[in-house]
Design a protein around this motif. Structure first.
Motif, PDB file in Angstrom:
ATOM      1  N   GLU A   1      19.698 -22.444  -3.833  1.00 34.82           N
ATOM      2  CA  GLU A   1      19.280 -22.297  -2.436  1.00 34.82           C
ATOM      3  C   GLU A   1      17.867 -22.820  -2.243  1.00 34.82           C
ATOM      4  N   ALA A   2      16.990 -22.499  -3.178  1.00 34.94           N
ATOM      5  CA  ALA A   2      15.593 -22.942  -3.079  1.00 34.94           C
ATOM      6  C   ALA A   2      15.499 -24.470  -3.139  1.00 34.94           C
ATOM      7  N   GLU A   3      16.302 -25.096  -3.990  1.00 40.70           N
ATOM      8  CA  GLU A   3      16.267 -26.560  -4.095  1.00 40.70           C
ATOM      9  C   GLU A   3      16.793 -27.222  -2.825  1.00 40.70           C
ATOM     10  N   ALA A   4      17.920 -26.725  -2.316  1.00 42.44           N
ATOM     11  CA  ALA A   4      18.477 -27.296  -1.090  1.00 42.44           C
ATOM     12  C   ALA A   4      17.540 -27.068   0.092  1.00 42.44           C
ATOM     13  N   ALA A   5      16.941 -25.894   0.160  1.00 40.40           N
ATOM     14  CA  ALA A   5      16.014 -25.584   1.249  1.00 40.40           C
ATOM     15  C   ALA A   5      14.770 -26.463   1.183  1.00 40.40           C
ATOM     16  N   ALA A   6      14.300 -26.772  -0.022  1.00 40.94           N
ATOM     17  CA  ALA A   6      13.119 -27.629  -0.171  1.00 40.94           C
ATOM     18  C   ALA A   6      13.392 -29.030   0.378  1.00 40.94           C
ATOM     19  N   VAL A   7      14.588 -29.547   0.130  1.00 42.24           N
ATOM     20  CA  VAL A   7      14.951 -30.871   0.652  1.00 42.24           C
ATOM     21  C   VAL A   7      15.021 -30.839   2.178  1.00 42.24           C
TER      22      VAL A   7
ATOM     23  N   VAL B   1      28.900 -23.168  -9.723  1.00 39.61           N
ATOM     24  CA  VAL B   1      28.378 -22.379  -8.608  1.00 39.61           C
ATOM     25  C   VAL B   1      27.769 -23.371  -7.628  1.00 39.61           C
ATOM     26  N   GLY B   2      28.130 -23.258  -6.359  1.00 44.13           N
ATOM     27  CA  GLY B   2      27.648 -24.193  -5.349  1.00 44.13           C
ATOM     28  C   GLY B   2      27.016 -23.493  -4.169  1.00 44.13           C
ATOM     29  N   VAL B   3      26.058 -24.186  -3.548  1.00 46.92           N
ATOM     30  CA  VAL B   3      25.364 -23.679  -2.356  1.00 46.92           C
ATOM     31  C   VAL B   3      25.360 -24.782  -1.304  1.00 46.92           C
ATOM     32  N   LEU B   4      25.627 -24.422  -0.066  1.00 48.51           N
ATOM     33  CA  LEU B   4      25.569 -25.359   1.061  1.00 48.51           C
ATOM     34  C   LEU B   4      24.672 -24.779   2.135  1.00 48.51           C
ATOM     35  N   LEU B   5      23.717 -25.579   2.605  1.00 49.65           N
ATOM     36  CA  LEU B   5      22.835 -25.185   3.702  1.00 49.65           C
ATOM     37  C   LEU B   5      22.908 -26.256   4.785  1.00 49.65           C
ATOM     38  N   SER B   6      22.874 -25.840   6.037  1.00 49.69           N
ATOM     39  CA  SER B   6      22.804 -26.805   7.138  1.00 49.69           C
ATOM     40  C   SER B   6      21.678 -26.422   8.078  1.00 49.69           C
ATOM     41  N   HIS B   7      21.020 -27.445   8.603  1.00 53.20           N
ATOM     42  CA  HIS B   7      19.917 -27.234   9.535  1.00 53.20           C
ATOM     43  C   HIS B   7      19.879 -28.447  10.462  1.00 53.20           C
TER      44      HIS B   7
ATOM     45  N   ARG C   1      23.201 -30.180 -13.150  1.00 49.94           N
ATOM     46  CA  ARG C   1      22.890 -29.813 -11.771  1.00 49.94           C
ATOM     47  C   ARG C   1      22.876 -31.059 -10.890  1.00 49.94           C
ATOM     48  N   GLN C   2      23.523 -30.944  -9.713  1.00 46.28           N
ATOM     49  CA  GLN C   2      23.614 -32.064  -8.788  1.00 46.28           C
ATOM     50  C   GLN C   2      23.287 -31.586  -7.377  1.00 46.28           C
ATOM     51  N   ARG C   3      22.612 -32.452  -6.622  1.00 47.48           N
ATOM     52  CA  ARG C   3      22.243 -32.102  -5.248  1.00 47.48           C
ATOM     53  C   ARG C   3      22.552 -33.298  -4.356  1.00 47.48           C
ATOM     54  N   ALA C   4      22.916 -33.020  -3.116  1.00 45.20           N
ATOM     55  CA  ALA C   4      23.192 -34.075  -2.148  1.00 45.20           C
ATOM     56  C   ALA C   4      22.684 -33.637  -0.790  1.00 45.20           C
ATOM     57  N   VAL C   5      22.326 -34.629   0.032  1.00 41.19           N
ATOM     58  CA  VAL C   5      21.942 -34.345   1.406  1.00 41.19           C
ATOM     59  C   VAL C   5      22.745 -35.292   2.297  1.00 41.19           C
ATOM     60  N   TYR C   6      23.354 -34.739   3.353  1.00 39.63           N
ATOM     61  CA  TYR C   6      24.154 -35.510   4.291  1.00 39.63           C
ATOM     62  C   TYR C   6      23.448 -35.503   5.642  1.00 39.63           C
TER      63      TYR C   6
END
Length: 324
Positions: free
Chosen positions: A240-246, A206-212, A130-135
């Motif tokens: 989604e939960a991991e990306a949203a937490a960041v 499987v990938g998830v992208l969130l923007s805010h 599992r890998q996560r990134a924030v831009y």
């Protein structure tokens, strides 16, 4: 040549794995590999800054980005823009050499493949599969431009092929994308299943992208075998939960996925209901008619008078006799 899936550049967006695959799939002599990646003498690459520029506009510093990932993903390996910055220009130059079919998907592939999207600063966390990134972009418009490229790619480039000539050998990879359902409280969200095949090897993810606002968070899980639908759905929820937490930690806003809407109750068949009502009406009418007939029979006033009947017969008979 070793497995074509052993990529040195870890990619977290829809097309990045493909490009990384083609850029690092074959073992080569160090000199030849440097020339292929750099597009010229190594000394020229040395003129590129070793560290990324300072944040501008709404961008967050590397310290902020790394801290958010470290707090959410204890024990994960954390890297940031500085890790990729020195080779960013060379990588972009190499990506331009890729042949993409259909050709309209090339922009999507190149933009997605850069480990640091143009105009952003990034931090990446890796742990097992599992890998996560924030831009972090300079403003919301820049972030939305990046997201729009990913949305259009997912909509228009469900299947594409990428080829690259490397060390007198042609490497080819085919990618298939499939959108998945996702619920999120972020301003923009998308989820997808990706399958990459090359030289008999394959990788599924499987990938998830969130923007805010000016931030984009991405999370990807890789699989050895094709996950079933239930496993994919659960993975999307977790990513989604991991990306949203960041994003929540960096924006100070609570970004929570809404609860699923309850399923509508099944509607009754109107034909069956109408038929039952009509049948009930006919039965009721028959019962009323039968009751009225029984009442008439029991009413003394309605009973036939024998004397009257006989008198009528006699009178009729008598008249007929007289006529005769």
């Amino acid at each position: 040549m070793k497995s074509t899936l052993r990529a040195s550049t870890v990619a977290l967006t829809t097309a990045a794995f493909t490009a990384a695959l083609l850029l690092s799939s074959c073992d080569a002599e160090p000199e030849a590999q440097e020339e292929a990646l750099g597009g010229g003498p190594v000394s020229n690459s040395g003129q590129i800054r070793a560290s990324a520029p300072e944040p501008t506009g709404k961008q967050l510093s590397h310290d902020r980005l790394r801290s958010a990932l470290e707090e959410q993903f204890d024990g994960a390996e954390i890297t940031d823009t500085d890790t990729y910055w020195a080779d960013q220009r060379d990588l972009n130059r190499e990506l331009q050499k890729l042949a993409v079919s259909p050709t309209d998907c090339k922009s999507f592939v190149i933009t997605s493949a850069l480990p640091v999207p143009s105009g952003s600063l990034t931090a990446v966390a890796r742990s097992e599969n599992r890998q996560r990134a924030v831009y972090s972009f300079e403003d919301t418009e820049a972030a939305q431009s990046y997201v729009q490229n990913e949305q259009e790619g997912l909509a228009e480039c469900r299947e594409y092929r990428v080829t690259r000539e490397l060390n007198d050998e042609q490497i080819e990879a085919s990618t298939t994308l499939r959108p998945l359902e996702i619920r999120s409280g972020a301003e923009t969200s998308l989820a997808l299943q990706r399958r990459v095949e090359s030289d008999g090897d394959s990788e599924r993810s499987v990938g998830v992208l969130l923007s805010h606002g000016s931030l984009v968070a991405v999370a990807v899980e890789t699989f050895e075998e094709d996950p079933d639908e239930a496993e994919m759905d659960q993975t999307v929820v977790e990513l989604e939960a991991e990306a949203a937490a960041v994003l929540s930690q960096l924006t100070g806003e609570e970004i929570i996925a809404p609860e699923p809407e309850p399923e509508p109750e099944p509607e009754e068949d109107s034909d069956e209901t109408g038929g039952a009502e009509e049948g009930g009406s006919e039965d009721s009418t028959s019962a009323e008619d039968s009751a009225e007939e029984n009442d008439d029979a029991a009413d003394p006033d309605n009973a036939a008078d024998p004397d009257s009947s006989e008198q009528t017969t006699d009178e009729t008979g008598g008249e007929e006799s007289g006529d005769a």
